[in-house]
Design an enzyme around this catalytic site. Structure first.
Site, mmCIF file in Angstrom:
data_model
loop_
_atom_site.group_PDB
_atom_site.id
_atom_site.type_symbol
_atom_site.label_atom_id
_atom_site.label_comp_id
_atom_site.label_asym_id
_atom_site.label_seq_id
_atom_site.Cartn_x
_atom_site.Cartn_y
_atom_site.Cartn_z
ATOM 1 N N HIS A 159 4.625 3.037 18.138
ATOM 2 C CA HIS A 159 3.566 2.709 17.172
ATOM 3 C C HIS A 159 4.076 1.851 16.021
ATOM 4 O O HIS A 159 3.280 1.257 15.305
ATOM 5 C CB HIS A 159 2.954 3.998 16.622
ATOM 6 C CG HIS A 159 2.125 4.730 17.637
ATOM 7 N ND1 HIS A 159 0.754 4.711 17.624
ATOM 8 C CD2 HIS A 159 2.476 5.479 18.712
ATOM 9 C CE1 HIS A 159 0.292 5.433 18.643
ATOM 10 N NE2 HIS A 159 1.323 5.906 19.316
ATOM 11 N N ASP A 353 4.608 -3.451 9.140
ATOM 12 C CA ASP A 353 3.753 -2.387 9.684
ATOM 13 C C ASP A 353 3.582 -2.612 11.174
ATOM 14 O O ASP A 353 3.426 -3.768 11.604
ATOM 15 C CB ASP A 353 2.369 -2.440 9.005
ATOM 16 C CG ASP A 353 1.814 -1.060 8.708
ATOM 17 O OD1 ASP A 353 2.117 -0.125 9.477
ATOM 18 O OD2 ASP A 353 1.070 -0.923 7.718
HETATM 19 P P1 ADQ Z 1 0.377 4.730 9.691
HETATM 20 O O1 ADQ Z 1 1.667 4.284 9.092
HETATM 21 O O2 ADQ Z 1 -0.070 6.062 9.291
HETATM 22 O O3 ADQ Z 1 0.403 4.660 11.289
HETATM 23 P P2 ADQ Z 1 -2.109 3.043 9.619
HETATM 24 O O4 ADQ Z 1 -2.136 2.260 10.857
HETATM 25 O O5 ADQ Z 1 -2.612 2.260 8.453
HETATM 26 O O6 ADQ Z 1 -0.682 3.585 9.210
HETATM 27 O O7 ADQ Z 1 -3.046 4.299 9.838
HETATM 28 C C1 ADQ Z 1 -3.313 5.181 8.819
HETATM 29 C C2 ADQ Z 1 -4.590 5.974 9.103
HETATM 30 O O8 ADQ Z 1 -4.672 6.977 8.108
HETATM 31 C C3 ADQ Z 1 -5.837 5.106 8.985
HETATM 32 O O9 ADQ Z 1 -6.779 5.541 9.925
HETATM 33 C C4 ADQ Z 1 -6.313 5.377 7.559
HETATM 34 O O10 ADQ Z 1 -7.708 5.310 7.363
HETATM 35 C C5 ADQ Z 1 -5.824 6.778 7.311
HETATM 36 N N1 ADQ Z 1 -5.468 6.881 5.898
HETATM 37 C C6 ADQ Z 1 -4.597 6.108 5.222
HETATM 38 N N2 ADQ Z 1 -4.601 6.448 3.918
HETATM 39 C C7 ADQ Z 1 -5.492 7.434 3.775
HETATM 40 C C8 ADQ Z 1 -5.976 8.190 2.676
HETATM 41 N N3 ADQ Z 1 -5.560 7.922 1.455
HETATM 42 N N4 ADQ Z 1 -6.877 9.147 2.895
HETATM 43 C C9 ADQ Z 1 -7.330 9.369 4.143
HETATM 44 N N5 ADQ Z 1 -6.955 8.681 5.214
HETATM 45 C C10 ADQ Z 1 -6.039 7.721 5.036
HETATM 46 C C11 ADQ Z 1 1.355 4.290 12.306
HETATM 47 C C12 ADQ Z 1 2.002 2.906 12.136
HETATM 48 C C13 ADQ Z 1 0.924 1.851 12.045
HETATM 49 C C14 ADQ Z 1 0.038 1.889 13.282
HETATM 50 C C15 ADQ Z 1 -0.467 3.308 13.530
HETATM 51 C C16 ADQ Z 1 -1.188 3.415 14.865
HETATM 52 O O11 ADQ Z 1 2.833 2.881 10.986
HETATM 53 O O12 ADQ Z 1 1.490 0.553 11.896
HETATM 54 O O13 ADQ Z 1 -1.073 1.034 13.098
HETATM 55 O O14 ADQ Z 1 0.617 4.233 13.544
HETATM 56 O O15 ADQ Z 1 -0.403 2.958 15.920
#
Ligand code: ADQ
Length: 448
Positions: A159, A353
């Site tokens: 991921h 990311d």
């Molecule tokens: P993450 O590093 O967690 O995931 P991201 O892809 O942005 O990063 O996903 C975060 C999820 O958590 C999103 O659905 C978002 O809405 C939710 N989220 C973030 N902040 C929040 C908050 N303050 N309150 C509630 N919900 C929140 C890892 C990798 C990413 C990759 C994903 C999926 O680091 O690059 O996209 O896995 O493969």
């Protein structure tokens, strides 16, 4: 097609099993649709070290999915999860070798937990199962399963990003890790850059190039639906009222150094300096729940962020205006979607990311008649698919400040045009289509 077996460090908590709220659980529900599925991983529970020997796999079946989980001992949690996965692999894979705190003991524990997972999982497997392993916590699991005599097809999806070999080789035992990945029949990553880097590592250790790109997506329909239906909720109304008609800039990220938060705040300060007409005339809401709070680098980050936000709010704030509304606790997902819809611009500026789902959620949440502007880092895995966002280098504070100015002064027709061009990819590459294409690729591998 055989049964699907998912292995991930964390398995959905009991309360999320009947109604998955997001992420992998929703993607898989869409992709598997009624097919039998086994999901194996850590229960989320820690037990005393002397109880590790007798631990059992706990089994719970909800609809067509059987959840099989094991506890981790306190030392395993420290060495495998916090130490090696989050203290070494996470920074390295995000190109931050300087933040690695390597210890041989943690490496040993990481491998021991992967072996334990393989030993606990092997007896639950059937010969025609398709096994799908997720993420950096479990790089060596495929090999550990092969060592248990498992001959099923096994796929791996990463991921997070994978760095070039010149960086990866800073990891003691990097060659061995690359060779261990040969145990997988399908090796999936998020972007072309990641695939190139994985294949470069393979070529160093003489393994044929096998990395394939499967960009992950979201469930855009349901996010869009939440964004419009949530507008009437009391919390959203409260936020809207508090804006007093001013444009809202929003940022939503886990508190992680990969998300570029100090750089983003400094860019916002440059924006306030360079474009003083916006002082008191814009609201910036940053929602950043603390994550991995006991890993030392994350404690340092929190202190840094508290300092930068305090400095900006103290310097530029006024008795009736706070430059940054800064929240370090999570906000329920059903509020995030309408918050995105209310906003005029989003700052999604990670230094690195894997994909970044917030960028896609932001696009999904917009109103076609009055869409907000996405300001997106070139170093998010999502950037190549989202060229109609305002793409920025998050290290260049002036560029981010100028993008903020551009987003706030952009004509409605340009906002609509950019959003119209961003939308199709968000709807085309969804969580469900991602899972389906990975599973199909794995099913197509010839059985041994
Ligand atoms: P993450 O590093 O967690 O995931 P991201 O892809 O942005 O990063 O996903 C975060 C999820 O958590 C999103 O659905 C978002 O809405 C939710 N989220 C973030 N902040 C929040 C908050 N303050 N309150 C509630 N919900 C929140 C890892 C990798 C990413 C990759 C994903 C999926 O680091 O690059 O996209 O896995 O493969």
């Amino acid at each position: 097609m055989g049964r699907l077996v998912i292995v991930s460090n964390r398995v959905p908590a009991v309360r999320e099993r009947a109604q998955p709220a997001g992420g992998l659980a929703v993607a898989l529900r869409d992709a598997v649709q009624g097919q039998e599925c086994l999901w194996f991983g850590w229960s989320g529970q820690q037990i005393p070290d002397d109880e590790g020997e007798d631990r059992r796999v706990s089994i719970d079946t909800v609809d067509n999915v059987t959840y099989a989980t094991v506890d981790l001992t306190k030392s395993e949690y420290n060495g495998f999860y916090e130490g090696y996965s989050n203290g070494i692999l996470w920074p390295l894979c995000h190109y931050r070798a300087g933040l690695m705190s390597y210890s041989r003991q943690d490496r040993h524990t990481y491998h021991a937990v992967n072996t334990m997972f393989a030993q606990k999982l092997a007896p639950l497997l059937k010969s025609d199962d398709l096994i799908w392993v997720h993420d950096y916590h479990l790089f060596p699991l495929g090999l550990a399963l092969r060592e248990q005599g498992i001959k099923c097809r096994i796929g791996f999806f990463l991921h997070i990003p994978f760095p070039p070999w010149s960086l990866m080789r800073a990891l003691p035992g990097a060659e061995k890790l690359m060779r261990s990945l040969r145990a997988y029949d399908v090796m999936g990553v998020q972007t072309e850059d990641d695939a190139r880097n994985v294949n470069e590592g393979f070529s160093v250790v003489g393994v044929p190039a096998q990395a394939r790109v499967f960009p992950i997506g979201i469930d855009p329909e349901s996010f869009q639906q939440q964004a419009s239906s949530g507008l009437d909720s009391p919390e959203v109304q409260k936020l809207e009222k508090s804006l007093r008609g001013l444009p809202l800039i929003i940022g939503v990220d886990r508190m992680d150094y990969s998300k570029g938060l100090p750089e983003r705040f400094r860019a916002y300060e440059v924006f306030l300096r360079k474009y003083p007409e916006y002082r008191g005339k814009v609201i910036y809401l940053q929602i950043t729940p603390v994550s991995r709070g006991s890993v030392p680098e994350y404690k340092v980050l929190r202190e840094e962020l508290d300092g930068v936000v305090g400095h900006i709010n103290g310097t530029y704030g006024d008795f009736d205006w706070v430059p940054i509304r800064y929240l370090t606790h999570p906000v329920p997902r059903e509020l995030l979607a309408p918050f995105f819809r209310l906003s005029h611009a989003a700052l999604v500026t990670p230094l690195r990311d894997g994909m970044n789902l917030v960028a896609k959620e932001y696009v999904a949440a917009q109103d076609a008649k009055d869409p907000g502007v996405l300001i997106l880092s070139r170093f998010a895995g999502a950037a190549p698919e989202m060229e109609d966002a305002l793409l920025v280098n998050p290290h260049d504070a002036d560029e981010v400040a100028d993008a903020l100015h551009k987003s706030l002064s952009m004509s409605l027709s340009e906002r609509q045009l950019r959003w119209k061009r961003l939308k199709p990819d968000v709807w085309r590459v969804t969580a469900g289509s991602w899972a389906r294409s990975f599973i199909t690729a794995l099913a197509e591998v010839r059985s041994e």
